[in-house]
Design a protein around this motif. Structure first.
Motif, mmCIF file in Angstrom:
data_model
loop_
_atom_site.group_PDB
_atom_site.id
_atom_site.type_symbol
_atom_site.label_atom_id
_atom_site.label_comp_id
_atom_site.label_asym_id
_atom_site.label_seq_id
_atom_site.Cartn_x
_atom_site.Cartn_y
_atom_site.Cartn_z
ATOM 1 N N LEU A 1 32.284 -1.578 68.301
ATOM 2 C CA LEU A 1 32.798 -0.360 68.364
ATOM 3 C C LEU A 1 33.040 0.297 66.886
ATOM 4 O O LEU A 1 32.791 1.294 66.539
ATOM 5 C CB LEU A 1 34.020 -0.262 69.177
ATOM 6 C CG LEU A 1 34.642 1.262 69.304
ATOM 7 C CD1 LEU A 1 33.254 2.233 69.929
ATOM 8 C CD2 LEU A 1 35.770 1.115 70.314
ATOM 9 N N LEU A 2 33.887 -0.518 66.095
ATOM 10 C CA LEU A 2 34.126 -0.267 64.779
ATOM 11 C C LEU A 2 32.902 -0.101 63.977
ATOM 12 O O LEU A 2 32.771 0.935 63.154
ATOM 13 C CB LEU A 2 35.043 -1.351 64.227
ATOM 14 C CG LEU A 2 36.416 -1.372 64.574
ATOM 15 C CD1 LEU A 2 37.109 -2.602 63.860
ATOM 16 C CD2 LEU A 2 36.964 -0.060 64.182
ATOM 17 N N SER A 3 31.765 -0.954 64.102
ATOM 18 C CA SER A 3 30.660 -0.590 63.076
ATOM 19 C C SER A 3 30.090 0.679 63.643
ATOM 20 O O SER A 3 29.441 1.209 62.817
ATOM 21 C CB SER A 3 29.705 -2.041 63.589
ATOM 22 O OG SER A 3 30.194 -3.132 62.864
ATOM 23 N N GLY A 4 29.929 0.887 64.979
ATOM 24 C CA GLY A 4 29.343 2.226 65.470
ATOM 25 C C GLY A 4 30.230 3.235 65.142
ATOM 26 O O GLY A 4 29.651 4.587 64.603
ATOM 27 N N LEU A 5 31.693 3.147 65.088
ATOM 28 C CA LEU A 5 32.162 4.459 64.552
ATOM 29 C C LEU A 5 32.100 4.689 62.932
ATOM 30 O O LEU A 5 32.092 5.806 62.684
ATOM 31 C CB LEU A 5 33.735 4.187 64.882
ATOM 32 C CG LEU A 5 34.143 4.212 66.276
ATOM 33 C CD1 LEU A 5 35.762 3.899 66.330
ATOM 34 C CD2 LEU A 5 33.857 5.765 66.889
ATOM 35 N N SER B 1 29.201 4.519 61.311
ATOM 36 C CA SER B 1 28.047 5.058 61.328
ATOM 37 C C SER B 1 28.017 6.362 61.978
ATOM 38 O O SER B 1 27.180 7.117 61.589
ATOM 39 C CB SER B 1 26.849 4.140 61.741
ATOM 40 O OG SER B 1 27.122 4.026 63.040
ATOM 41 N N LEU B 2 29.141 6.767 62.587
ATOM 42 C CA LEU B 2 29.102 8.172 63.062
ATOM 43 C C LEU B 2 29.621 9.201 62.268
ATOM 44 O O LEU B 2 30.455 8.850 61.383
ATOM 45 C CB LEU B 2 30.202 8.118 64.320
ATOM 46 C CG LEU B 2 30.261 9.487 65.020
ATOM 47 C CD1 LEU B 2 28.886 9.748 65.967
ATOM 48 C CD2 LEU B 2 31.547 9.355 65.907
ATOM 49 N N PRO B 3 28.813 10.279 61.972
ATOM 50 C CA PRO B 3 29.278 11.103 61.012
ATOM 51 C C PRO B 3 30.689 11.756 61.433
ATOM 52 O O PRO B 3 31.017 12.242 62.655
ATOM 53 C CB PRO B 3 28.056 12.300 61.108
ATOM 54 C CG PRO B 3 26.884 11.628 61.664
ATOM 55 C CD PRO B 3 27.520 10.413 62.616
ATOM 56 N N SER B 4 31.633 11.926 60.447
ATOM 57 C CA SER B 4 32.756 12.378 60.904
ATOM 58 C C SER B 4 32.680 13.905 61.209
ATOM 59 O O SER B 4 33.652 14.225 61.995
ATOM 60 C CB SER B 4 33.662 12.370 59.506
ATOM 61 O OG SER B 4 33.734 10.934 59.011
ATOM 62 N N VAL B 5 31.686 14.639 60.722
ATOM 63 C CA VAL B 5 31.840 16.046 61.230
ATOM 64 C C VAL B 5 31.658 16.109 62.664
ATOM 65 O O VAL B 5 32.124 17.287 63.409
ATOM 66 C CB VAL B 5 30.647 16.818 60.396
ATOM 67 C CG1 VAL B 5 29.385 16.190 60.895
ATOM 68 C CG2 VAL B 5 30.939 18.340 60.443
ATOM 69 N N ALA B 6 31.188 15.051 63.362
ATOM 70 C CA ALA B 6 30.982 15.270 64.810
ATOM 71 C C ALA B 6 32.398 15.134 65.530
ATOM 72 O O ALA B 6 32.594 15.691 66.828
ATOM 73 C CB ALA B 6 30.153 14.010 65.441
ATOM 74 N N TYR C 1 43.990 15.750 59.885
ATOM 75 C CA TYR C 1 44.307 14.160 59.889
ATOM 76 C C TYR C 1 43.527 13.421 60.868
ATOM 77 O O TYR C 1 43.164 12.353 60.678
ATOM 78 C CB TYR C 1 45.855 14.163 60.218
ATOM 79 C CG TYR C 1 46.804 14.555 58.895
ATOM 80 C CD1 TYR C 1 46.388 14.034 57.694
ATOM 81 C CD2 TYR C 1 47.892 15.723 59.176
ATOM 82 C CE1 TYR C 1 47.205 14.754 56.711
ATOM 83 C CE2 TYR C 1 48.336 15.978 57.941
ATOM 84 C CZ TYR C 1 48.313 15.507 56.841
ATOM 85 O OH TYR C 1 49.001 16.116 55.705
ATOM 86 N N PHE C 2 43.364 13.915 62.118
ATOM 87 C CA PHE C 2 42.762 13.109 63.082
ATOM 88 C C PHE C 2 41.324 12.684 62.531
ATOM 89 O O PHE C 2 40.637 11.742 62.504
ATOM 90 C CB PHE C 2 42.630 13.889 64.442
ATOM 91 C CG PHE C 2 41.494 13.182 65.582
ATOM 92 C CD1 PHE C 2 42.089 12.039 66.019
ATOM 93 C CD2 PHE C 2 40.329 13.499 65.634
ATOM 94 C CE1 PHE C 2 41.454 11.457 67.010
ATOM 95 C CE2 PHE C 2 39.410 12.985 66.609
ATOM 96 C CZ PHE C 2 40.082 11.814 67.525
ATOM 97 N N VAL C 3 40.625 13.849 62.004
ATOM 98 C CA VAL C 3 39.226 13.705 61.539
ATOM 99 C C VAL C 3 39.227 12.686 60.220
ATOM 100 O O VAL C 3 38.384 11.944 59.901
ATOM 101 C CB VAL C 3 38.821 15.024 61.041
ATOM 102 C CG1 VAL C 3 37.034 14.995 60.503
ATOM 103 C CG2 VAL C 3 38.518 15.997 62.429
ATOM 104 N N ILE D 1 39.458 4.770 59.033
ATOM 105 C CA ILE D 1 39.793 3.653 59.425
ATOM 106 C C ILE D 1 38.670 2.568 59.886
ATOM 107 O O ILE D 1 38.796 1.481 59.639
ATOM 108 C CB ILE D 1 40.434 3.929 60.795
ATOM 109 C CG1 ILE D 1 41.926 4.602 60.638
ATOM 110 C CG2 ILE D 1 40.685 2.541 61.683
ATOM 111 C CD1 ILE D 1 42.783 5.051 61.821
ATOM 112 N N PRO D 2 37.498 2.846 60.436
ATOM 113 C CA PRO D 2 36.491 1.881 60.539
ATOM 114 C C PRO D 2 36.165 1.322 59.244
ATOM 115 O O PRO D 2 35.811 0.184 59.372
ATOM 116 C CB PRO D 2 35.545 2.759 61.099
ATOM 117 C CG PRO D 2 36.029 3.888 61.830
ATOM 118 C CD PRO D 2 37.145 4.162 61.123
#
Length: 300
Positions: A136-140, A142-147, A164-166, A172-173
């Motif tokens: 899950l960390l590896s997937g997060l 690679s996930l674009p933060s803008v999403a 701050y959440f974004v 963190i990952p």
């Protein structure tokens, strides 16, 4: 003539002076090589090439603008961008803009460190945790933060909590995975030695795992900072509002909304300058010191 020294028989004990000489030779092998470089030579090696590259970039930009190949509303003159930049600096607005974004970036990155370090230690040392959330960390990562921005706006509204959440979701990952990678590269004998001398739990993490994994952890921190900075810009561009103030992202969006291309490019340059400045003033000295202490880089 010097009398010839008879060879020492194999297995014979070393004399005190011979033993001291051999130990000194072994210590010399482990001692990092420190070589001082004059400041002007360092400037020629590290300072002149970027200056020359930037001058060439401005020259090519000026030629493209002067040739009118591209309409001016798409590529303005370098002087027009400079005038826009000077206007923002001259009226003092740039200080407020920079403070808004940089303070958010540092606070968000500090919060990410507090969360990511324990998380990385758990993933690296507890097999069940790694199997559960490692992918899950590896997937997060690679996930674009803008999403995350639209969801964060719906959850928290146009407030600092959204920003701050974004930032946390983007950084963190990377920090946690960097720490996991650094711990995975630690020789297995290090934790065993720590266990023999009585270190366990937090003592092992503090005195053995974190220092030994520092190069990999530092690389993860650099990547985490880059991700958090990009996440912050994305959040400020999309989640712009009166309660959030004007940061670099909002300043960039303002130029886009008014079709002010010089202002847009000036904002891009400001974002780039901050990113380069943080790298050169914070991460580069820390990385250089860590490598020098481990004998992996010559002193400068």
């Amino acid at each position: 003539m010097q009398p010839e020294t008879a060879p020492r028989p194999a297995g014979a004990p070393l004399a005190d002076d011979e033993s001291a000489a051999e130990l000194a030779g072994l210590d010399a092998l482990d001692t990092p090589t420190v070589r001082r470089v004059p400041w002007w030579r360092r400037f020629l090696r590290t300072g002149v090439p970027p200056i020359v590259a930037f001058a060439l970039f401005i020259g090519v930009w000026q030629v493209i603008w002067a040739s009118a190949i591209v309409p001016e509303f798409k590529i303005p003159a370098p002087l027009a961008v400079w005038d826009s930049f000077a206007t923002v600096v001259g009226d003092g607005q740039v200080l407020s803009i920079l403070w808004t974004s940089i303070s958010r970036a540092f606070v968000g990155f500090a919060m990410a460190l507090v969360i990511a370090v324990p998380l990385g230690l758990l993933v690296a040392r507890v097999r069940v945790v790694r199997a559960a959330i490692g992918p899950l960390l590896s997937g997060l990562q690679s996930l674009p933060s803008v999403a995350w921005v639209p969801a964060a706006v719906l959850w928290f509204g146009l407030t600092d909590s959204t920003i701050y959440f974004v930032v946390l979701a983007g950084s963190i990952p990377s920090i946690a995975n960097g720490l996991v990678s650094g711990i995975d590269q630690i020789p297995p004998i290090f934790p065993r030695v720590g266990k023999v001398i009585g270190a366990s739990g937090l003592a092992t993490a503090r005195h053995i795992l974190l220092p030994a994994a520092l190069p990999g952890f530092l690389a993860g921190c650099k990547q985490g900072w880059a991700f958090s900075w990009r996440s912050l810009m994305a959040a400020e561009i999309i989640a712009a509002g009166p309660l959030l103030g004007i940061g670099l992202g909002a300043f960039l969006k303002e130029g886009s909304d008014f079709n002010d291309m010089p202002k847009v490019i000036a904002a891009i340059f400001l974002i780039l300058i901050v990113g380069i400045g943080i790298e050169l003033l914070i991460f580069r000295p820390i990385e250089r010191r860590v490598l020098r202490v481990r004998g992996l880089a010559a002193g400068v």
